[in-house]
Design an enzyme around this catalytic site. Sequence first.
Site, PDB file in Angstrom:
ATOM      1  N   ARG A  87      14.631  22.634  71.627  1.00  0.00           N
ATOM      2  CA  ARG A  87      16.057  22.542  71.283  1.00  0.00           C
ATOM      3  C   ARG A  87      16.188  22.860  69.794  1.00  0.00           C
ATOM      4  O   ARG A  87      15.611  22.169  68.953  1.00  0.00           O
ATOM      5  CB  ARG A  87      16.612  21.156  71.605  1.00  0.00           C
ATOM      6  CG  ARG A  87      18.116  21.003  71.335  1.00  0.00           C
ATOM      7  CD  ARG A  87      18.605  19.651  71.849  1.00  0.00           C
ATOM      8  NE  ARG A  87      20.042  19.445  71.662  1.00  0.00           N
ATOM      9  CZ  ARG A  87      20.566  18.644  70.719  1.00  0.00           C
ATOM     10  NH1 ARG A  87      19.767  17.993  69.863  1.00  0.00           N
ATOM     11  NH2 ARG A  87      21.871  18.498  70.622  1.00  0.00           N
ATOM     12  N   ASN A 164      26.497  19.413  69.116  1.00  0.00           N
ATOM     13  CA  ASN A 164      25.726  18.179  69.020  1.00  0.00           C
ATOM     14  C   ASN A 164      26.630  16.964  68.808  1.00  0.00           C
ATOM     15  O   ASN A 164      27.537  16.986  67.962  1.00  0.00           O
ATOM     16  CB  ASN A 164      24.750  18.278  67.843  1.00  0.00           C
ATOM     17  CG  ASN A 164      23.857  17.065  67.724  1.00  0.00           C
ATOM     18  OD1 ASN A 164      22.985  16.834  68.560  1.00  0.00           O
ATOM     19  ND2 ASN A 164      24.069  16.262  66.685  1.00  0.00           N
ATOM     20  N   GLU A 165      26.393  15.908  69.586  1.00  0.00           N
ATOM     21  CA  GLU A 165      27.049  14.608  69.419  1.00  0.00           C
ATOM     22  C   GLU A 165      28.502  14.763  68.942  1.00  0.00           C
ATOM     23  O   GLU A 165      28.866  14.324  67.851  1.00  0.00           O
ATOM     24  CB  GLU A 165      26.242  13.764  68.431  1.00  0.00           C
ATOM     25  CG  GLU A 165      24.813  13.518  68.900  1.00  0.00           C
ATOM     26  CD  GLU A 165      23.959  12.725  67.920  1.00  0.00           C
ATOM     27  OE1 GLU A 165      24.475  12.341  66.851  1.00  0.00           O
ATOM     28  OE2 GLU A 165      22.771  12.491  68.212  1.00  0.00           O
ATOM     29  N   HIS A 231      21.804  11.071  74.275  1.00  0.00           N
ATOM     30  CA  HIS A 231      20.814  10.819  73.236  1.00  0.00           C
ATOM     31  C   HIS A 231      20.504   9.335  73.224  1.00  0.00           C
ATOM     32  O   HIS A 231      21.413   8.497  73.166  1.00  0.00           O
ATOM     33  CB  HIS A 231      21.341  11.282  71.879  1.00  0.00           C
ATOM     34  CG  HIS A 231      21.565  12.758  71.808  1.00  0.00           C
ATOM     35  ND1 HIS A 231      22.055  13.398  70.684  1.00  0.00           N
ATOM     36  CD2 HIS A 231      21.359  13.738  72.725  1.00  0.00           C
ATOM     37  CE1 HIS A 231      22.139  14.699  70.917  1.00  0.00           C
ATOM     38  NE2 HIS A 231      21.724  14.924  72.155  1.00  0.00           N
ATOM     39  N   TYR A 233      18.829   6.241  71.541  1.00  0.00           N
ATOM     40  CA  TYR A 233      18.257   5.542  70.394  1.00  0.00           C
ATOM     41  C   TYR A 233      18.452   4.036  70.594  1.00  0.00           C
ATOM     42  O   TYR A 233      18.114   3.507  71.641  1.00  0.00           O
ATOM     43  CB  TYR A 233      18.881   6.068  69.092  1.00  0.00           C
ATOM     44  CG  TYR A 233      18.509   7.513  68.816  1.00  0.00           C
ATOM     45  CD1 TYR A 233      17.229   7.860  68.390  1.00  0.00           C
ATOM     46  CD2 TYR A 233      19.436   8.541  69.012  1.00  0.00           C
ATOM     47  CE1 TYR A 233      16.871   9.174  68.151  1.00  0.00           C
ATOM     48  CE2 TYR A 233      19.090   9.864  68.774  1.00  0.00           C
ATOM     49  CZ  TYR A 233      17.804  10.174  68.345  1.00  0.00           C
ATOM     50  OH  TYR A 233      17.457  11.484  68.105  1.00  0.00           O
TER      51      TYR A 233
END
Length: 386
Positions: A87, A164-165, A231, A233
């Site tokens: 990625r 992204n995000e 994602h 975390y």
Amino acid sequence: MRKPRSTLITTAGVAFAAVMGLMLPLTGPFAGRAEAAPTGIRVSDGRVVEANGNDFVMRGVNHAHAWYPDRTGSIADIAAKGANTVRVVLSSGDRWTRTTASEVSALVGQCKANKVICVLEVHDTTGYGEDGAATTLDRAADYWISVQDALRGQEDYVVVNIGNEPFGNNNHGEWTNATKNAIGKLRGAGFAHALMVDAPNWGQDWSGTMRDNAASVFASDPDRNTVFSVHMYGVYDTATEVRDYLNHFVGNGLPVVVGEFGDRHSDGNPDEDAIMATAQSLGIGYLGWSWSGNGGGVEYLDMVNGFDANSLTAWGDRIFNGRDGIAATSKTATVYGGGGGPGTGTGTAPNGYPYCVDGGSSDPDGDGWGWENSRSCVVPDGPADG
């Protein structure tokens, strides 16, 4: 991941105390599935497959090209560790230096030369609505259209991760319509690639926004060729949270990957063992963050020290060589000639390396690794073939 104020990379270190709560099921049954035309990487029955219909399970890592464009050997180094996917961080120019069409073309060429699938992502959208420097998914779609010539005909090798995000924590309700609109804009411009969409809440979807609206977003894609990326975390610090979230997608016939995760983080301690084991048991992809270049106090997320492929960190050793890791579970895409098997002398072993044509005769020390054509190979049915 977020980019810090310094010149190094950090991650979306937002504290999420007690925000997961109950994981509610996807709203309504999944319906209206229409398969995409068999061109390139695509979604079929909730699975990511290649054009020939073979499952493709991503096993790879993230590489921060936009901030380290001089690290041109990183894709080859990542591939040599056994990854089947990289990625790659790009920039639309809204926040960082724009990744040009010629750069995009070169990156795709590097992926193809090293037999990995490219997931290309625009990072400038990170935390939109909470981070004032972030841009919109609509702007990201404009960027993809501007570099479309570099991607045309590469559907077998490239997944377009739109942004992204793309939302922070205080405006995540906008994610659904913004994502649908960006997908529609790219399809209207003629993109036939598999698209990947990241969750809001800095990618972690603690609000369940992506989980609850994924079916309608998928149905909005006229090609039915959108993959969802979460994602993981600090929000995912227990095996139960990991399993519940991923099983919601698989159980509802929706394609999902873990697009980023680490082994520890400033917002909590993600359960990387559960992430990797659950992904393996469900047959879904994972992409760890990140190869090298992290800073701002999260240097522990580097998989190698100073972009040196011969200097694995503890995290790098875990994701590449540990249980359910890349070396043990990655399979090269069949578009590159993968798909051989033990005892055949052809194709690619599960760890991504080619099988030795001459078998044990190429392995004088008996460790299961041989040397042919100036590179390592795996002896079929040997200790390294697992």
